[in-house]
Design an enzyme around this catalytic site. Structure first.
Site, short mmCIF file in Angstrom:
data_model
loop_
_atom_site.label_atom_id
_atom_site.label_comp_id
_atom_site.label_asym_id
_atom_site.label_seq_id
_atom_site.Cartn_x
_atom_site.Cartn_y
_atom_site.Cartn_z
N GLN A 119 0.81 -1.22 0.00
CA GLN A 119 0.00 0.00 0.00
C GLN A 119 0.84 1.27 0.00
O GLN A 119 0.31 2.36 -0.20
CB GLN A 119 -0.95 -0.01 1.21
CG GLN A 119 -0.27 0.10 2.55
CD GLN A 119 -1.22 -0.11 3.73
OE1 GLN A 119 -1.78 -1.19 3.89
NE2 GLN A 119 -1.40 0.93 4.53
N CYS A 127 -5.29 0.32 3.57
CA CYS A 127 -5.42 -1.11 3.89
C CYS A 127 -6.83 -1.62 3.62
O CYS A 127 -7.02 -2.76 3.19
CB CYS A 127 -5.05 -1.34 5.34
SG CYS A 127 -6.02 -0.36 6.50
N HIS A 147 -6.60 -1.45 11.49
CA HIS A 147 -5.95 -1.97 10.27
C HIS A 147 -6.81 -3.07 9.65
O HIS A 147 -7.29 -3.96 10.36
CB HIS A 147 -4.57 -2.52 10.65
CG HIS A 147 -3.73 -2.87 9.47
ND1 HIS A 147 -3.59 -2.05 8.36
CD2 HIS A 147 -2.95 -3.95 9.21
CE1 HIS A 147 -2.78 -2.62 7.50
NE2 HIS A 147 -2.38 -3.77 7.99
#
Lengths: 214, 229
Positions: free
Chosen positions: A19, A25, A161
């Site tokens: 990323q 994410c 995340h």
């Protein structure tokens, strides 16, 4: 659920992506899930575009973060996902350049999955890789092995995340989830993170979801 | 920077006048501490004590300093209206041919309440993660480990100051990784990664996704459980 499962061995998982310096994410977690769902329904593994989501999913905030649930809606409303090749990753938000003619994959719906990790394992083995969100405590310094931080340090209510569960199993009797991350292959175990399974470690069971391809 | 002999920090009351030899590294430590801070928001040095050791690369200073943060008066910046805050800091500074390098910096408020450590509370564990002594040998070893890190991950920084700053972050991160390691109940190994020169705040800001905790998002229908295969 079978005692172990790994979708990487069955051709349902693309290579680990990166990323870059961007909080995208959520896009990688969702494209990974859709890649798996498309493979299971259509028999073809396609690497799909995260950049399309960064640019065209207006409910989310590109590199400042996003939610898988919004991304599924965006894919459905846009009319599908282009491939990585056609709409390549830039690591920053740009003008939306989606072309419905180039879309190679579509989804029909999205679903929220159980918080029970045994049921999640059963779902994964039958239905494919799962998008989850976790508390990323310790991941800045993770190198390998099965991570099981103390619960007060990795609380399930500080989720920050999004990743993709691609399998599960046991190593020396320690149950784990095999998690595909999006920080490149030079992080973790060739880009993968192994997290303790069955204890709700780092909130892995709190935000599990999947696209539905009919 | 002013260096009165009468410290205000609770843990520094017995300190005597600072040795003149410590003032220069202490000023350097303060300069690094105040790096990127606007005038008026900079901490001042209230007291310092420490010792010096001759090492292969030069002189290694181990300092304990009492710093005082100015009160925060800007409501758009301050989280809470607070009075002056006194910090106790420990610094390790390498003086190599007259050039200073900050190897370690640990600061904490003097009124920090540390729990007895028996209960596994969040505050006690966080305290354990953020505090703790470092040996001088460890800091010296870290210098060469940092050089390897720069090579492995092809890192370059814009200036010497930036390099020094990243080195101090790297060393703090290695200590943090060791403590995460000690507290892990699985088989994971923690240590140097490509993110080892980033502060926790930088890492969170650049790579993580705060929306996940802030926004419940669109409600999806619940999946049917899978049947027995």
């Amino acid at each position: 659920a079978p005692p172990e499962w790994d979708w990487r061995n069955k051709g349902a998982v693309t290579n680990v992506k990166n990323q870059g310096m961007c909080g995208s994410c959520w896009a990688f977690s969702v494209t990974g899930n859709v890649e798996g769902q498309w493979f299971l329904k259509q028999g073809t593994l396609l690497s799909l575009s995260e950049q399309e989501l960064l640019d065209c999913d207006k409910m989310d905030k590109a590199c400042l973060g996003g939610l898988p649930s919004n991304a599924y809606s965006a894919i459905k409303n846009l009319g599908g996902l282009e491939t990585e090749e056609d709409y390549s990753y830039q690591g920053q938000m740009q003008a939306c350049n989606f072309s419905a003619e180039k879309a190679k994959v579509y989804i029909n719906d999205s679903v929220e999955l159980s918080h029970n990790e045994q049921k999640l394992a059963a779902w994964l083995a039958k239905k494919g890789p799962i998008s989850v969100a976790i508390n990323a405590f310790g991941m800045q310094f993770y190198r390998h092995g099965i991570s099981r931080p103390l619960r007060p340090l990795c609380t399930p209510w500080l989720i920050d995340h999004a990743v993709l569960i691609v399998g599960y199993g046991n190593r020396s009797d320690i149950p784990f989830w095999a998690i595909k991350n999006s920080w490149g292959t030079d992080w973790g175990e060739q880009g993968y993170y192994y997290l303790h399974r069955g204890s709700g470690a780092c909130g892995v069971n709190t935000m599990a979801s999947s696209a539905v391809v009919e | 920077a002013p260096a009165p002999t009468k410290p205000r920090g609770a843990g520094a009351e017995a300190w005597g006048p600072p040795s003149p030899a410590l003032l220069e590294p202490a000023r350097f430590a303060l300069e690094m501490y105040n790096r990127d801070r606007a005038p008026g928001t900079q901490a001042v040095l209230r007291a310092v004590r420490g010792r010096v050791r001759q090492a292969d690369q030069g002189s290694l200073y181990s300092l304990e300093a009492s710093l005082e943060e100015p009160p925060c008066n800007d409501p758009t910046v301050c989280q809470l209206p607070v009075s002056k805050k006194t910090l106790l800091c420990s610094f390790e500074i390498l003086d190599e041919l007259g050039k200073h390098m900050l190897l370690r910096r640990d600061c904490s408020p003097v009124d920090t309440k540390v729990t007895d450590g028996k209960n596994q509370t969040l505050s006690s564990v966080i305290s354990l993660l953020n505090k703790g002594p470092l040996s001088k040998d460890f800091s010296m070893q870290m210098l060469s480990v940092f050089k390897n890190f720069l090579t492995t991950y092809n890192r370059t920084y814009e200036s010497k100051e930036e390099t020094q700053w990243r080195l101090s972050i790297f060393i703090n991160n290695m200590v943090r990784a060791q403590k995460i390691q000690a507290l892990d109940q699985g088989t994971a190994r923690y240590g140097i990664t490509k993110f080892s020169d980033l502060t926790e705040e930088e890492f969170r800001t650049i790579y993580l996704n705060p929306l996940l905790r802030e926004d419940p998002g669109k409600k999806m229908r619940v999946a049917k459980p899978v049947g027995d295969p």
